[in-house]
Write a protein that holds these residues in place. Sequence first.
Motif, PDB file in Angstrom:
ATOM      1  N   ILE A 173       0.839  -1.202   0.000  1.00  0.00           N
ATOM      2  CA  ILE A 173       0.000   0.000   0.000  1.00  0.00           C
ATOM      3  C   ILE A 173       0.875   1.254   0.000  1.00  0.00           C
ATOM      4  O   ILE A 173       0.635   2.194  -0.755  1.00  0.00           O
ATOM      5  CB  ILE A 173      -0.973  -0.020   1.199  1.00  0.00           C
ATOM      6  CG1 ILE A 173      -2.026  -1.116   0.978  1.00  0.00           C
ATOM      7  CG2 ILE A 173      -1.642   1.349   1.383  1.00  0.00           C
ATOM      8  CD1 ILE A 173      -2.911  -1.393   2.182  1.00  0.00           C
ATOM      9  N   ALA A 174       1.924   1.239   0.824  1.00  0.00           N
ATOM     10  CA  ALA A 174       2.815   2.399   0.871  1.00  0.00           C
ATOM     11  C   ALA A 174       3.504   2.622  -0.469  1.00  0.00           C
ATOM     12  O   ALA A 174       3.829   3.746  -0.836  1.00  0.00           O
ATOM     13  CB  ALA A 174       3.848   2.222   1.983  1.00  0.00           C
ATOM     14  N   ALA A 175       3.710   1.548  -1.231  1.00  0.00           N
ATOM     15  CA  ALA A 175       4.411   1.665  -2.509  1.00  0.00           C
ATOM     16  C   ALA A 175       3.465   1.994  -3.674  1.00  0.00           C
ATOM     17  O   ALA A 175       3.935   2.240  -4.782  1.00  0.00           O
ATOM     18  CB  ALA A 175       5.157   0.372  -2.807  1.00  0.00           C
ATOM     19  N   GLY A 176       2.152   1.977  -3.432  1.00  0.00           N
ATOM     20  CA  GLY A 176       1.232   2.373  -4.506  1.00  0.00           C
ATOM     21  C   GLY A 176       0.243   1.310  -4.960  1.00  0.00           C
ATOM     22  O   GLY A 176      -0.336   1.424  -6.041  1.00  0.00           O
ATOM     23  N   ALA A 177       0.018   0.273  -4.131  1.00  0.00           N
ATOM     24  CA  ALA A 177      -0.879  -0.817  -4.537  1.00  0.00           C
ATOM     25  C   ALA A 177      -2.310  -0.352  -4.821  1.00  0.00           C
ATOM     26  O   ALA A 177      -3.008  -0.931  -5.648  1.00  0.00           O
ATOM     27  CB  ALA A 177      -0.898  -1.907  -3.468  1.00  0.00           C
ATOM     28  N   ARG A 178      -2.744   0.702  -4.131  1.00  0.00           N
ATOM     29  CA  ARG A 178      -4.121   1.173  -4.365  1.00  0.00           C
ATOM     30  C   ARG A 178      -4.307   1.620  -5.814  1.00  0.00           C
ATOM     31  O   ARG A 178      -5.303   1.292  -6.448  1.00  0.00           O
ATOM     32  CB  ARG A 178      -4.455   2.328  -3.418  1.00  0.00           C
ATOM     33  CG  ARG A 178      -5.856   2.855  -3.636  1.00  0.00           C
ATOM     34  CD  ARG A 178      -6.192   3.973  -2.662  1.00  0.00           C
ATOM     35  NE  ARG A 178      -5.376   5.147  -2.872  1.00  0.00           N
ATOM     36  CZ  ARG A 178      -5.375   6.203  -2.055  1.00  0.00           C
ATOM     37  NH1 ARG A 178      -6.121   6.207  -0.974  1.00  0.00           N
ATOM     38  NH2 ARG A 178      -4.617   7.247  -2.322  1.00  0.00           N
ATOM     39  N   GLU A 179      -3.334   2.357  -6.329  1.00  0.00           N
ATOM     40  CA  GLU A 179      -3.450   2.832  -7.711  1.00  0.00           C
ATOM     41  C   GLU A 179      -3.335   1.671  -8.702  1.00  0.00           C
ATOM     42  O   GLU A 179      -3.941   1.698  -9.764  1.00  0.00           O
ATOM     43  CB  GLU A 179      -2.412   3.915  -7.991  1.00  0.00           C
ATOM     44  CG  GLU A 179      -2.828   5.301  -7.485  1.00  0.00           C
ATOM     45  CD  GLU A 179      -3.170   5.351  -5.998  1.00  0.00           C
ATOM     46  OE1 GLU A 179      -2.353   4.891  -5.181  1.00  0.00           O
ATOM     47  OE2 GLU A 179      -4.277   5.816  -5.653  1.00  0.00           O
ATOM     48  N   ILE A 180      -2.563   0.654  -8.326  1.00  0.00           N
ATOM     49  CA  ILE A 180      -2.475  -0.551  -9.165  1.00  0.00           C
ATOM     50  C   ILE A 180      -3.839  -1.237  -9.210  1.00  0.00           C
ATOM     51  O   ILE A 180      -4.330  -1.619 -10.280  1.00  0.00           O
ATOM     52  CB  ILE A 180      -1.409  -1.539  -8.626  1.00  0.00           C
ATOM     53  CG1 ILE A 180      -0.031  -0.877  -8.544  1.00  0.00           C
ATOM     54  CG2 ILE A 180      -1.362  -2.809  -9.467  1.00  0.00           C
ATOM     55  CD1 ILE A 180       0.451  -0.224  -9.821  1.00  0.00           C
ATOM     56  N   MET A 181      -4.471  -1.386  -8.057  1.00  0.00           N
ATOM     57  CA  MET A 181      -5.790  -2.017  -8.004  1.00  0.00           C
ATOM     58  C   MET A 181      -6.800  -1.229  -8.839  1.00  0.00           C
ATOM     59  O   MET A 181      -7.548  -1.803  -9.636  1.00  0.00           O
ATOM     60  CB  MET A 181      -6.260  -2.111  -6.544  1.00  0.00           C
ATOM     61  CG  MET A 181      -7.675  -2.615  -6.368  1.00  0.00           C
ATOM     62  SD  MET A 181      -7.973  -4.258  -7.076  1.00  0.00           S
ATOM     63  CE  MET A 181      -7.616  -5.300  -5.667  1.00  0.00           C
ATOM     64  N   ASN A 182      -6.808   0.082  -8.694  1.00  0.00           N
ATOM     65  CA  ASN A 182      -7.794   0.868  -9.439  1.00  0.00           C
ATOM     66  C   ASN A 182      -7.532   0.841 -10.941  1.00  0.00           C
ATOM     67  O   ASN A 182      -8.474   0.769 -11.730  1.00  0.00           O
ATOM     68  CB  ASN A 182      -7.863   2.295  -8.890  1.00  0.00           C
ATOM     69  CG  ASN A 182      -8.749   2.367  -7.643  1.00  0.00           C
ATOM     70  OD1 ASN A 182      -9.905   1.964  -7.662  1.00  0.00           O
ATOM     71  ND2 ASN A 182      -8.200   2.844  -6.544  1.00  0.00           N
ATOM     72  N   ALA A 183      -6.258   0.864 -11.339  1.00  0.00           N
ATOM     73  CA  ALA A 183      -5.940   0.773 -12.768  1.00  0.00           C
ATOM     74  C   ALA A 183      -6.344  -0.600 -13.312  1.00  0.00           C
ATOM     75  O   ALA A 183      -6.883  -0.718 -14.420  1.00  0.00           O
ATOM     76  CB  ALA A 183      -4.451   1.020 -13.000  1.00  0.00           C
ATOM     77  N   LEU A 184      -6.102  -1.640 -12.516  1.00  0.00           N
ATOM     78  CA  LEU A 184      -6.479  -3.001 -12.904  1.00  0.00           C
ATOM     79  C   LEU A 184      -7.996  -3.107 -13.100  1.00  0.00           C
ATOM     80  O   LEU A 184      -8.476  -3.626 -14.121  1.00  0.00           O
ATOM     81  CB  LEU A 184      -6.018  -3.973 -11.814  1.00  0.00           C
ATOM     82  CG  LEU A 184      -6.522  -5.411 -11.879  1.00  0.00           C
ATOM     83  CD1 LEU A 184      -5.928  -6.134 -13.089  1.00  0.00           C
ATOM     84  CD2 LEU A 184      -6.162  -6.173 -10.594  1.00  0.00           C
ATOM     85  N   LEU A 185      -8.741  -2.602 -12.134  1.00  0.00           N
ATOM     86  CA  LEU A 185     -10.207  -2.664 -12.214  1.00  0.00           C
ATOM     87  C   LEU A 185     -10.706  -1.886 -13.424  1.00  0.00           C
ATOM     88  O   LEU A 185     -11.565  -2.337 -14.178  1.00  0.00           O
ATOM     89  CB  LEU A 185     -10.833  -2.086 -10.935  1.00  0.00           C
ATOM     90  CG  LEU A 185     -10.605  -2.899  -9.650  1.00  0.00           C
ATOM     91  CD1 LEU A 185     -10.996  -2.072  -8.426  1.00  0.00           C
ATOM     92  CD2 LEU A 185     -11.399  -4.207  -9.694  1.00  0.00           C
ATOM     93  N   ASP A 186     -10.127  -0.705 -13.614  1.00  0.00           N
ATOM     94  CA  ASP A 186     -10.550   0.139 -14.725  1.00  0.00           C
ATOM     95  C   ASP A 186     -10.255  -0.523 -16.069  1.00  0.00           C
ATOM     96  O   ASP A 186     -11.093  -0.541 -16.964  1.00  0.00           O
ATOM     97  CB  ASP A 186      -9.834   1.488 -14.616  1.00  0.00           C
ATOM     98  CG  ASP A 186     -10.342   2.469 -15.654  1.00  0.00           C
ATOM     99  OD1 ASP A 186     -11.536   2.820 -15.571  1.00  0.00           O
ATOM    100  OD2 ASP A 186      -9.564   2.847 -16.550  1.00  0.00           O
ATOM    101  N   GLN A 187      -9.058  -1.103 -16.181  1.00  0.00           N
ATOM    102  CA  GLN A 187      -8.681  -1.733 -17.453  1.00  0.00           C
ATOM    103  C   GLN A 187      -9.524  -2.975 -17.719  1.00  0.00           C
ATOM    104  O   GLN A 187      -9.972  -3.196 -18.840  1.00  0.00           O
ATOM    105  CB  GLN A 187      -7.188  -2.094 -17.440  1.00  0.00           C
ATOM    106  CG  GLN A 187      -6.638  -2.487 -18.808  1.00  0.00           C
ATOM    107  CD  GLN A 187      -6.754  -1.357 -19.818  1.00  0.00           C
ATOM    108  OE1 GLN A 187      -6.460  -0.214 -19.497  1.00  0.00           O
ATOM    109  NE2 GLN A 187      -7.203  -1.674 -21.026  1.00  0.00           N
TER     110      GLN A 187
END
Lengths: 138, 181
Positions: free
Chosen positions: A51-65
């Motif tokens: 999460i500190a490294a940016g997992a939230r944005e990875i999850m949202n990009a994954l969901l969006d894609q």
Amino acid sequence: MTVKKRTPEVKQKKLTIQDLAKIRDKAKATMTIRDGEGRGRVTVHMGTCGIAAGAREIMNALLDQLSKSKVKDVIVTTSGCAGFCRREPMATVEIKGHPPVKYVDLTPAKIRQIVKKHVLGGHLVVEYALAIGSETTY
Amino acid sequence: MMEDLSLHILDIVENAVAADATRITVTINENERRNLLTVRISDNGRGMSKKDARRALDPFFTTKGKRTGLGLPLLAQAAEHCGGGAVLTTVPNQGTKVAARFRYRHIDRPPLTAMVATITALVFGHPEIDFRYGHRVNGLVFRFASREFLGDPRSTPCLCPSIFRAAKKNLQTGLKKIGRT
Ligand SMILES: Nc1ncnc2c1ncn2[C@@H]1O[C@H](COP(=O)(O)OP(=O)(O)OP(=O)(O)O)[C@@H](O)[C@H]1O
Ligand SMILES: [Mg+2]
């Protein structure tokens, strides 16, 4: 929850139950998949380090894609820290019938590529991968 | 390490997910008059024994087969640093509550920043879980419930683009009305 009765609710045009039922019915044919069904699973590592490294944005990009690509038979989920904290953000892609692949040092752009090439196209994105079956290191 | 509160919240909720919770509630209360911001996260997961609960804020305590467990101690540290603190209440086999208080105007209080991103990641990363989110900013309240968007909790709903978009839109407009993102 400390919500008192006199609190004014924010007025907003809420989706009605009917609206939602409509959306849901439209999706019903492919609404549910269980583990083991469908094309596979993508797991985003969501321990504190991830999460500190940016997992939230990875999850949202994954969901969006996935949702842009209209992929409905892939399960998205999370796991804790995998012990490679320095390579976070990470995700594991498991396509049915193939060994799991861990992707490391992710960015939103990389995970979108992984959806297109690996999840949709069936081709492992070697440049971003850590390991196949979690022993072999690239 | 964690520069905004919405990331701490995501992290603490992921603990609840890992504890097999099926219902998780996030409540944020911002009260400028009382110079207070509180965050509460409660779950119906497996809870912790008294012994584990006592050690939970120790950065070297984890039950996840690694060396450190940083989520709870980082939140507690941030809250204490801002004139508040964190309280953990847990009952084995019933659930856990984590409450953190911050002085609202403390110079080092992390901003909330991106609750839409935190909630969409949680709801669609765990569509089988019943998430409830309430956020109050002074007089205004926004409430969100994942069940309004996702169907039967006994099967894993797949990612349906229209539902994903509808939930995101609902969060964006709702939070905008209370002045948050
Ligand atoms: N909601 C919860 N329900 C049950 N147990 C919990 C809960 N939250 C935390 N715990 C327990 O407390 C331990 C410490 O949690 P903490 O978030 O500090 O670290 P972690 O989750 O183990 O690792 P990290 O957060 O660094 O990825 C966990 O390993 C778990 O055993
Ligand atoms: Mg944790």
